[in-house]
Design an enzyme around this catalytic site. Structure first.
Site, PDB file in Angstrom:
ATOM      1  N   TRP A  94      35.042   8.840  28.123  1.00  0.00           N
ATOM      2  CA  TRP A  94      34.979   9.032  26.199  1.00  0.00           C
ATOM      3  C   TRP A  94      36.434   9.161  25.864  1.00  0.00           C
ATOM      4  O   TRP A  94      37.023   8.952  24.769  1.00  0.00           O
ATOM      5  CB  TRP A  94      34.530   9.636  25.732  1.00  0.00           C
ATOM      6  CG  TRP A  94      32.787   9.639  25.767  1.00  0.00           C
ATOM      7  CD1 TRP A  94      31.698  10.280  26.635  1.00  0.00           C
ATOM      8  CD2 TRP A  94      32.211   8.405  25.500  1.00  0.00           C
ATOM      9  NE1 TRP A  94      30.625   9.400  26.922  1.00  0.00           N
ATOM     10  CE2 TRP A  94      30.978   8.929  25.707  1.00  0.00           C
ATOM     11  CE3 TRP A  94      32.727   7.782  24.884  1.00  0.00           C
ATOM     12  CZ2 TRP A  94      29.877   7.901  25.275  1.00  0.00           C
ATOM     13  CZ3 TRP A  94      31.350   6.423  24.872  1.00  0.00           C
ATOM     14  CH2 TRP A  94      29.995   6.099  25.179  1.00  0.00           C
ATOM     15  N   ASP A 120      37.018  15.448  20.349  1.00  0.00           N
ATOM     16  CA  ASP A 120      35.528  14.614  20.157  1.00  0.00           C
ATOM     17  C   ASP A 120      34.662  15.808  20.888  1.00  0.00           C
ATOM     18  O   ASP A 120      34.888  16.574  21.890  1.00  0.00           O
ATOM     19  CB  ASP A 120      35.934  13.559  21.027  1.00  0.00           C
ATOM     20  CG  ASP A 120      34.722  12.916  21.509  1.00  0.00           C
ATOM     21  OD1 ASP A 120      33.757  13.082  20.721  1.00  0.00           O
ATOM     22  OD2 ASP A 120      34.306  11.859  22.337  1.00  0.00           O
ATOM     23  N   LYS A 166      23.786  13.433  19.055  1.00  0.00           N
ATOM     24  CA  LYS A 166      23.963  13.768  20.367  1.00  0.00           C
ATOM     25  C   LYS A 166      23.033  15.747  19.983  1.00  0.00           C
ATOM     26  O   LYS A 166      22.274  16.425  20.783  1.00  0.00           O
ATOM     27  CB  LYS A 166      25.345  14.480  21.569  1.00  0.00           C
ATOM     28  CG  LYS A 166      26.110  13.021  22.065  1.00  0.00           C
ATOM     29  CD  LYS A 166      25.201  12.507  22.112  1.00  0.00           C
ATOM     30  CE  LYS A 166      26.343  10.811  22.673  1.00  0.00           C
ATOM     31  NZ  LYS A 166      27.093  10.661  23.046  1.00  0.00           N
TER      32      LYS A 166
HETATM   33  C1  LIG Z   1      27.927   9.593  23.081  1.00  0.00           C
HETATM   34  C2  LIG Z   1      29.836   9.904  23.283  1.00  0.00           C
HETATM   35  C3  LIG Z   1      30.953   9.234  22.012  1.00  0.00           C
HETATM   36  C4  LIG Z   1      30.299   7.861  21.467  1.00  0.00           C
HETATM   37  O1  LIG Z   1      29.467   7.723  20.619  1.00  0.00           O
HETATM   38  P1  LIG Z   1      29.060   6.684  19.372  1.00  0.00           P
HETATM   39  O2  LIG Z   1      28.572   7.236  17.527  1.00  0.00           O
HETATM   40  O3  LIG Z   1      27.906   5.674  20.110  1.00  0.00           O
HETATM   41  O4  LIG Z   1      30.346   5.465  19.612  1.00  0.00           O
HETATM   42  C5  LIG Z   1      32.103   9.541  21.998  1.00  0.00           C
HETATM   43  N1  LIG Z   1      32.304  10.795  22.815  1.00  0.00           N
HETATM   44  C6  LIG Z   1      31.892  11.499  23.320  1.00  0.00           C
HETATM   45  C7  LIG Z   1      31.954  12.621  23.957  1.00  0.00           C
HETATM   46  C8  LIG Z   1      29.924  10.765  23.543  1.00  0.00           C
HETATM   47  O5  LIG Z   1      29.104  12.187  23.869  1.00  0.00           O
END
Ligand SMILES: *Cc1c(COP(=O)(O)O)cnc(C)c1O
Length: 360
Positions: free
Chosen positions: A103, A172, A196
């Site tokens: 990511w 993030d 998540k």
């Molecule tokens: C799943 C995830 C993403 C991507 O998320 P989307 O909503 O599918 O764009 C980005 N960063 C992390 C840490 C993730 O676990």
């Protein structure tokens, strides 16, 4: 309650059953108004109250200071990979990134479109099995921000502590937001896709310090400017009403559980159970270095890929779903977010012992 399987999926992921039940009712008939939640105008009194309540819960549970805006955006966490540098960088501006997994690699690729990007650390050569200590990288004083991913969902690593030095942090937190207490004032921007740890797919939470809203270059399109959404309370255009509603229900549940600090303690206990099972038997091997281990995604291997496939298939037959590791690293991964019940981990641990005794 119908019979539920144990859902170890990394995301979309397990949600509290009480939330699913309530949402199912509200979709059809919201608060006995004779109209379903997903049919209602986003500008109706009823939905505005839902949005206000959800924002208030985010602020309360994370202790968000007054000088931060809470936004509900679309395009997934992945859209923040470009939206952040698009708004904060521009010609001649620099930012520092820590590359700790898939990511962040994706975020770095996008950021390079908008500024001078310094990748100050990377654990790519050791299959992203760790996150750095603070003395392993430097942050140039001219950096606008230091970017990191707090929990690397795919590799099962997590920053136990956030960097204390250098520029403001941009983070993030897609897979560990609301899992532990935070000092928000260290951050310029925090973002997280809902799917998540706080709801269904479809909404991305962004917490942004107000002074950053005015740094966007003039040529950035309206929809991609944070200020557009901040000025209109995330209602510049139609927001993802159902996803926002669900986040509100999950956060209400979280508050009833004792809030973020209580959740953190429970998450530590849950993860410890599983890591003890991994460490206590030579048959299993953890992917992440101990000091970098995630409390949310536990990654481990068995002696061979064939045994891993057998393990995953037998587990699935017993109602343990989603244990297959991400396609980029293989192995096994148990995602145990806030809503994942401790008893599911206890049962998995028992199965792991049996499987190892049989095949080891
Ligand atoms: C799943 C995830 C993403 C991507 O998320 P989307 O909503 O599918 O764009 C980005 N960063 C992390 C840490 C993730 O676990």
């Amino acid at each position: 309650m119908p019979k539920r399987i144990y859902n170890f999926s990394a995301g979309p992921a397990t949600l509290p059953y009480s939330v699913l039940e309530e949402a199912a009712k509200d979709i059809v008939n919201f608060k006995d108004k004779g109209i379903g939640l997903i049919e209602m105008s986003h500008r109706s009194k009823e939905f505005m109250a839902v949005a206000d309540e959800t924002e208030a819960l985010v602020r309360e549970l994370l202790e968000v200071p007054e000088n931060y805006k809470v936004l509900f955006l679309q395009g997934g966490a992945s859209s923040q990979f470009f939206m952040i540098p698009m708004n904060l960088l521009g010609a001649g501006k620099k930012a520092t990134y820590l590359n700790t997994g898939t990511w962040t690699r994706k975020a770095i690729k996008e950021a390079k479109l908008f500024g001078d990007i310094d990748v100050a650390y990377s654990s790519e050569e050791s299959s992203f099995n760790r996150v750095p200590e603070e003395d392993e990288y430097t942050v140039d004083r001219s950096s606008e921000y230091l970017y990191l991913c707090s929990n690397n969902t795919i590799y099962g690593t997590q920053f136990a502590q956030f960097p204390g030095k250098g520029s403001m942090l941009v983070c993030d937190m897609s897979s560990d937001i609301f899992s532990r207490s935070l000092d928000i004032s260290r951050f310029g921007i925090i973002f997280a896709g809902a799917q998540k740890n706080m709801g269904p797919a479809g909404v991305t939470l962004v917490i942004i310090r107000e002074d950053l809203l005015d740094s966007t270059p003039d040529n950035v399109p309206t929809m991609l400017r944070y200020k557009t959404h901040a000025d209109k309370g995330s209602m510049f255009n139609t927001p993802p009403t159902f996803a926002i509603y669900c986040v509100g229900r999950v956060l209400t549940w979280l508050k009833e559980q004792g809030g973020v600090a209580a959740m953190q303690q429970r998450n530590e206990e849950k993860a410890a159970l599983l890591y003890e099972a991994v460490d206590g038997n030579d048959f299993y091997r953890g992917h992440a270095e101990k000091a970098s281990r995630s409390l949310m995604n536990v990654t481990f291997n068995l002696p061979t890929p064939e045994l891993e496939a057998e393990f995953i298939a037998e587990a699935a037959a017993l109602g343990f779903d989603g244990l297959k590791g991400h396609r980029s690293i293989g192995g096994c991964r148990a995602s145990i977010y806030n809503a994942f019940p401790k008893e599911g981990i206890e049962k998995l641990v028992a199965f792991m012992a049996e499987f190892a005794a049989k095949k080891g």
